[in-house]
Design a protein around this motif. Structure first.
Motif, PDB file in Angstrom:
ATOM      1  N   LYS A 131      78.747  55.976  68.526  1.00 50.21           N
ATOM      2  CA  LYS A 131      79.311  56.763  69.618  1.00 50.21           C
ATOM      3  C   LYS A 131      78.213  57.603  70.261  1.00 50.21           C
ATOM      4  O   LYS A 131      77.512  58.347  69.579  1.00 50.21           O
ATOM      5  CB  LYS A 131      80.426  57.677  69.113  1.00 50.21           C
ATOM      6  CG  LYS A 131      81.102  58.490  70.221  1.00 50.21           C
ATOM      7  CD  LYS A 131      82.253  59.319  69.679  1.00 50.21           C
ATOM      8  CE  LYS A 131      82.944  60.088  70.803  1.00 50.21           C
ATOM      9  NZ  LYS A 131      84.076  60.900  70.294  1.00 50.21           N
ATOM     10  N   THR A 175      81.911  54.307  72.915  1.00 49.08           N
ATOM     11  CA  THR A 175      81.895  53.914  71.498  1.00 49.08           C
ATOM     12  C   THR A 175      81.744  52.402  71.412  1.00 49.08           C
ATOM     13  O   THR A 175      82.489  51.659  72.058  1.00 49.08           O
ATOM     14  CB  THR A 175      83.178  54.360  70.787  1.00 49.08           C
ATOM     15  OG1 THR A 175      83.291  55.778  70.862  1.00 49.08           O
ATOM     16  CG2 THR A 175      83.152  53.950  69.318  1.00 49.08           C
ATOM     17  N   GLN A 215      79.952  51.231  63.793  1.00 53.45           N
ATOM     18  CA  GLN A 215      80.385  51.816  65.060  1.00 53.45           C
ATOM     19  C   GLN A 215      79.420  52.920  65.461  1.00 53.45           C
ATOM     20  O   GLN A 215      78.914  53.653  64.612  1.00 53.45           O
ATOM     21  CB  GLN A 215      81.813  52.361  64.954  1.00 53.45           C
ATOM     22  CG  GLN A 215      82.871  51.264  64.886  1.00 53.45           C
ATOM     23  CD  GLN A 215      84.291  51.790  64.947  1.00 53.45           C
ATOM     24  OE1 GLN A 215      84.529  52.978  65.154  1.00 53.45           O
ATOM     25  NE2 GLN A 215      85.245  50.894  64.760  1.00 53.45           N
ATOM     26  N   SER A 254      80.956  48.817  68.933  1.00 52.05           N
ATOM     27  CA  SER A 254      80.889  48.162  67.626  1.00 52.05           C
ATOM     28  C   SER A 254      79.628  47.303  67.587  1.00 52.05           C
ATOM     29  O   SER A 254      79.134  46.842  68.620  1.00 52.05           O
ATOM     30  CB  SER A 254      82.122  47.286  67.395  1.00 52.05           C
ATOM     31  OG  SER A 254      82.131  46.196  68.309  1.00 52.05           O
ATOM     32  N   HIS A 310      85.966  51.142  57.805  1.00 50.64           N
ATOM     33  CA  HIS A 310      86.612  51.136  59.120  1.00 50.64           C
ATOM     34  C   HIS A 310      88.025  50.560  58.997  1.00 50.64           C
ATOM     35  O   HIS A 310      88.366  49.565  59.626  1.00 50.64           O
ATOM     36  CB  HIS A 310      85.785  50.318  60.115  1.00 50.64           C
ATOM     37  CG  HIS A 310      84.406  50.874  60.322  1.00 50.64           C
ATOM     38  ND1 HIS A 310      83.326  50.459  59.573  1.00 50.64           N
ATOM     39  CD2 HIS A 310      83.944  51.826  61.166  1.00 50.64           C
ATOM     40  CE1 HIS A 310      82.247  51.131  59.971  1.00 50.64           C
ATOM     41  NE2 HIS A 310      82.598  51.958  60.925  1.00 50.64           N
TER      42      HIS A 310
END
Length: 272
Positions: A42, A29, A40, A31, A142
């Motif tokens: 993943k 993951t 973000q 940023s 977030h």
């Protein structure tokens, strides 16, 4: 939302040397701070990533940012059918890399900073500049994550050399200020350089103090998206010297040599 592609790998992009504000925050993951926004990403599997934005924001910013309209698999297939064994291995190893469409001013400053520095040092300097001169923002999506956007040309044009020197920028402090002034005062128009040829863009960029041939080519490729650019850094020099004995014919990859350069860079670093 989920993005699916045979040619997108966030770790490979983050480690490809083209962007400095994409960082792993936990396993698989990452940023990303770009265009004044926090994101973000993943990696779900080899062909899918989860991206923390709305469909509207994806269409507005990130689809273009990750160059998702370009068929990178076409390039990989060309390499696989070719006779160059090194590029076959490099293409297969780095097939998730894409040339990002980044903010030109951020790339200009980032690659002025990059000279004679390793990637961790470059990242530290860039974060220092953002924290001191960038706008502080809150990402409501977030958990109210706070972050700093990249500074505007006006902010850096009025920076003091002493302040920049405190950020461990060394001799680059004056170059950063002069580059920012050139953009802020309109002597160099980066948006216009996107529409120019790669050669014209490099010539214009090299009028900025502190921008030589290698840095200008990096800005052209990573900031203006001239994917025919072929920057030669330490790692590419190793490839050209050790693999090709300085006989690599870049012309046979005309129009997409910058993508080939990224595969070379990423694979050669893995070997060393």
């Amino acid at each position: 939302m989920i993005i699916e592609s045979n040619n997108i790998n966030i770790r490979q992009i983050a480690e490809s040397g083209q962007c400095f504000r994409m960082n792993e925050i936990k396993q698989d993951t990452f940023s990303l701070i770009a265009y004044g926004r926090y994101l973000q990403l993943k990696q779900l599997d080899d062909t899918a990533i989860e991206i923390s934005c709305s469909g509207e924001e994806y269409e507005l910013i990130w689809k273009d940012y990750f160059d998702l309209s370009y068929d990178y698999n076409r390039i990989i297939q060309k390499l696989m059918k070719g006779k160059d064994d090194f590029l076959k291995k490099a293409g297969d190893y780095g097939k998730g890399i894409r040339i990002l469409r980044q903010e030109p001013f951020e790339i200009l400053i980032s690659f002025i900073i990059s000279q004679n520095k390793n990637i961790p040092s470059i990242k530290k300097c860039i974060e220092g500049i953002c924290n001191r001169y960038g706008e502080f923002k809150i990402s409501e999506e977030h958990y109210k994550m706070g972050y700093y956007a990249f500074p505007t040309p006006g902010r850096l044009a009025n920076a003091k050399k002493e302040e920049l020197r405190e950020l461990k920028l060394g001799y680059r402090d004056e170059y950063i200020i002069k580059a920012a002034q050139a953009i802020h005062e309109g002597r160099i128009n980066l948006d216009q350089l996107k529409a120019c040829s790669h050669e014209e863009a490099v010539t214009a960029l090299k009028t900025i103090p502190g921008v030589g041939d290698k840095v200008a080519n990096c800005i052209s490729l990573y900031g203006l998206h001239h994917i025919e650019a072929f920057p030669v850094d330490v790692w590419i020099n190793k490839v050209l010297n050790e693999v090709y004995q300085n006989s690599f014919d870049v012309e046979q990859y005309q129009g997409y040599a910058g993508i080939i350069q990224q595969y070379m860079f990423y694979y050669m670093r893995s070997l060393k």
